[in-house]
Write an enzyme that holds these catalytic residues in place. Structure first.
Site, PDB file in Angstrom:
ATOM      1  N   HIS A 156     -16.883   1.722  -8.491  1.00  0.00           N
ATOM      2  CA  HIS A 156     -16.302   0.708  -9.402  1.00  0.00           C
ATOM      3  C   HIS A 156     -14.824   0.467  -9.091  1.00  0.00           C
ATOM      4  O   HIS A 156     -14.056   0.123  -9.999  1.00  0.00           O
ATOM      5  CB  HIS A 156     -16.444   1.119 -10.873  1.00  0.00           C
ATOM      6  CG  HIS A 156     -17.797   1.656 -11.238  1.00  0.00           C
ATOM      7  ND1 HIS A 156     -18.825   0.838 -11.642  1.00  0.00           N
ATOM      8  CD2 HIS A 156     -18.310   2.916 -11.214  1.00  0.00           C
ATOM      9  CE1 HIS A 156     -19.906   1.581 -11.885  1.00  0.00           C
ATOM     10  NE2 HIS A 156     -19.617   2.845 -11.621  1.00  0.00           N
ATOM     11  N   SER A 277       4.966 -15.378   5.747  1.00  0.00           N
ATOM     12  CA  SER A 277       4.959 -16.512   4.836  1.00  0.00           C
ATOM     13  C   SER A 277       6.092 -17.455   5.225  1.00  0.00           C
ATOM     14  O   SER A 277       7.141 -17.013   5.692  1.00  0.00           O
ATOM     15  CB  SER A 277       5.151 -16.009   3.406  1.00  0.00           C
ATOM     16  OG  SER A 277       5.700 -17.035   2.607  1.00  0.00           O
ATOM     17  N   LYS A 283       7.058 -11.078   3.305  1.00  0.00           N
ATOM     18  CA  LYS A 283       5.596 -11.015   3.398  1.00  0.00           C
ATOM     19  C   LYS A 283       5.070 -10.646   4.776  1.00  0.00           C
ATOM     20  O   LYS A 283       5.582 -11.091   5.793  1.00  0.00           O
ATOM     21  CB  LYS A 283       5.011 -12.384   3.047  1.00  0.00           C
ATOM     22  CG  LYS A 283       5.055 -12.669   1.578  1.00  0.00           C
ATOM     23  CD  LYS A 283       3.938 -11.951   0.865  1.00  0.00           C
ATOM     24  CE  LYS A 283       3.605 -12.701  -0.413  1.00  0.00           C
ATOM     25  NZ  LYS A 283       2.212 -12.676  -0.696  1.00  0.00           N
ATOM     26  N   GLU A 290      -8.660 -11.621   6.037  1.00  0.00           N
ATOM     27  CA  GLU A 290      -9.058 -12.635   5.045  1.00  0.00           C
ATOM     28  C   GLU A 290      -9.914 -13.723   5.688  1.00  0.00           C
ATOM     29  O   GLU A 290     -10.887 -14.202   5.098  1.00  0.00           O
ATOM     30  CB  GLU A 290      -7.815 -13.261   4.402  1.00  0.00           C
ATOM     31  CG  GLU A 290      -7.129 -12.300   3.442  1.00  0.00           C
ATOM     32  CD  GLU A 290      -5.777 -12.811   2.947  1.00  0.00           C
ATOM     33  OE1 GLU A 290      -5.436 -13.978   3.190  1.00  0.00           O
ATOM     34  OE2 GLU A 290      -5.054 -12.008   2.317  1.00  0.00           O
TER      35      GLU A 290
END
Ligand code: ARG
Length: 462
Positions: A156, A277, A283, A290
């Site tokens: 979980h 970024s 970043k 992704e």
């Protein structure tokens, strides 16, 4: 417009219809396999006395010269032709004249394209197997290095019990091993030659289908000519296996994204596989992971698309089947890119072992072991579960780990606690005691790693 089928027609085709019908923009990938298939067909035709040996030689040389001219950029594959088959036949006739007009004897584009797709898909099954094999080797290396790198195991997405990085990676080893075995099944089921099926009902020429199958390294010819030209099951199986590969890559990506997050900091992704970024200078984003997760959707979509295309098609060939190609090629290209990139990213990933260990120590991942300690001292498990539950609540309040409590504090929950509790619930003990097959202790892992090594040494696709 250079079509193969002009004879029966008086009018000319509408331009939009021509473009709509044409497949050359994507089936030009079949250039090499189409040449291979046509050479095998011509060789068989000559052996059967259907064309002369000289004609066969002219055909084979002509096809080879077209192939090398395309490779060298001297000849362009243009949309003047309907498909790659027409392109090759028209150019062959241009080069060698009448002998070129005989290459299609006893053959239809239906069995020709069925053969091309089989040959192409077969080599892609081999290619995917190589990529999966490389992934397994990479994981195997990492698993050997990290049998004592502790980390929390989750259920979980909550810290559950301690494991090792070797064990966690080992789960993916099993997944990709099954993926590789699926490739083997697919290879062995699909490796039959449809050439000679004709348009749908075979041919009256005395073709030797066993011989062409042998020339093209198939196990043998397919056994029903109608099925041969309309079977796309092997593509569906393959695309389904690719979807499963992508599903595994996507889960793995998701973990890397979480592990790379500011909150976890379990891993550092190499600069080669991350991007920044345009506005936020701090970043470093896990874009590759992704994108792998994102591209999984289109690989699933391609499978659905072909399944849906096939569901209403009566026997035998129908033009709908041309729709198999773009979906299939897209799944191949994307899965192959994702596997390659992901494996390289994995091999260069840095693990922040201290953070992983700290995380395992702070999340009460030894609570089950603390309960087992009391059970070993004679307390029934359900009671022990409840004692440790209260203990955990106490620790949450104090913002500390079970290991941080004094013996006195522990004894206030149960008299059964003694000095040996600290050793019994240390991270090392919790992991090292898990010795059953498939469990995370270094000893159990070493046995699995040895079995994996044997698998990697003996694996053969065919
Ligand atoms: N481009 C076609 C395909 O991909 C080749 C077969 C054409 N056969 C036909 N009967 N029109 O399916």
């Amino acid at each position: 417009m250079a079509q193969l089928w002009g004879g029966r027609f008086t009018g000319s085709i509408n331009e939009l219809a021509w473009n709509f019908n044409a497949s050359i923009s994507f089936d030009k990938r079949f250039l090499e396999v189409d040449v291979l298939g046509s050479k095998a067909h011509a060789t068989m035709l000559a052996r059967q006395g259907i064309i002369t040996t000289e004609e066969k030689e002219q055909i084979c040389d002509g096809l080879d010269s077209i192939l090398s001219d395309v490779h060298e950029g001297k000849l362009e594959i243009t949309s003047e032709y309907e498909d790659i088959h027409s392109f090759l036949e028209a150019n062959l006739i241009k080069r060698i004249g009448d002998a070129g007009k005989k290459v299609h004897t006893g053959r239809s584009r239906n069995d020709q394209v069925a053969l091309d797709m089989r040959l192409y898909a077969r080599s892609e099954v081999e290619h995917m197997s190589e990529l999966l094999f490389k992934m397994l080797k990479t994981l195997d290396d990492m698993m050997r290095q990290h049998t004592q790198t502790y980390m929390p195991g989750f259920t979980h997405l909550q810290k559950a019990q301690p494991v090792t990085l070797s064990h966690h990676l080992g789960a993916y080893f099993e997944m990709f091993k099954r993926d590789l075995l699926r490739m083997k099944d697919i290879y062995n089921r699909m490796n039959y030659c449809p050439l000679g099926a004709g348009a749908l009902a075979g041919t009256t020429y005395p073709l030797d289908r066993d011989y062409t199958a042998q020339l093209l390294e198939f196990y043998g010819p397919t056994l029903n000519s109608m099925d041969s030209v309309s079977d796309r099951d092997y593509l569906i199986e393959f695309m389904s296996a690719l979807s499963t590969v992508m599903m595994h890559l996507s889960r793995f990506s998701e973990e890397i994204i979480i592990w790379n997050s500011n909150e976890y900091r379990f891993v550092t992704i190499d600069d080669a596989y991350s991007t920044g970024s345009s506005i936020m200078p701090q970043k470093k984003n896990p874009d590759i992971a992704e994108l792998v997760r994102g591209k999984t959707g289109r690989v699933y979509g391609n499978l659905m698309s072909l399944l849906t295309t096939m569901k209403g098609i009566p026997l035998a060939y129908n033009k709908d089947m041309q729709e198999d190609k773009e979906a299939f090629f897209d799944s191949i290209d994307n899965t192959s890119n994702c596997l390659t990139l992901f494996t390289d990213m994995l091999a260069t990933l840095k693990f922040n072992e201290d953070n992983m260990k700290k995380s395992a120590m702070l999340g009460f991942t030894n609570a089950t072991d603390a309960a087992d300690y009391l059970v070993n001292k004679g307390m029934p498990f359900r009671d022990a579960h409840s004692v440790i539950g209260r203990l955990v609540l106490f620790c949450i309040d104090k913002n500390c780990a079970i290991d941080d409590l004094s013996l006195e504090e522990l004894k206030s929950f149960s008299e059964m606690f003694d000095k040996d509790i600290y050793d019994a619930i240390s991270l090392e003990t919790c992991v090292n005691k898990r010795l059953t097959v498939g469990a995370p202790s270094p000893d159990a892992m070493k046995k699995v790693i040895a079995l994996n090594a044997n698998f990697l040494e003996t694996f053969a696709l065919k």
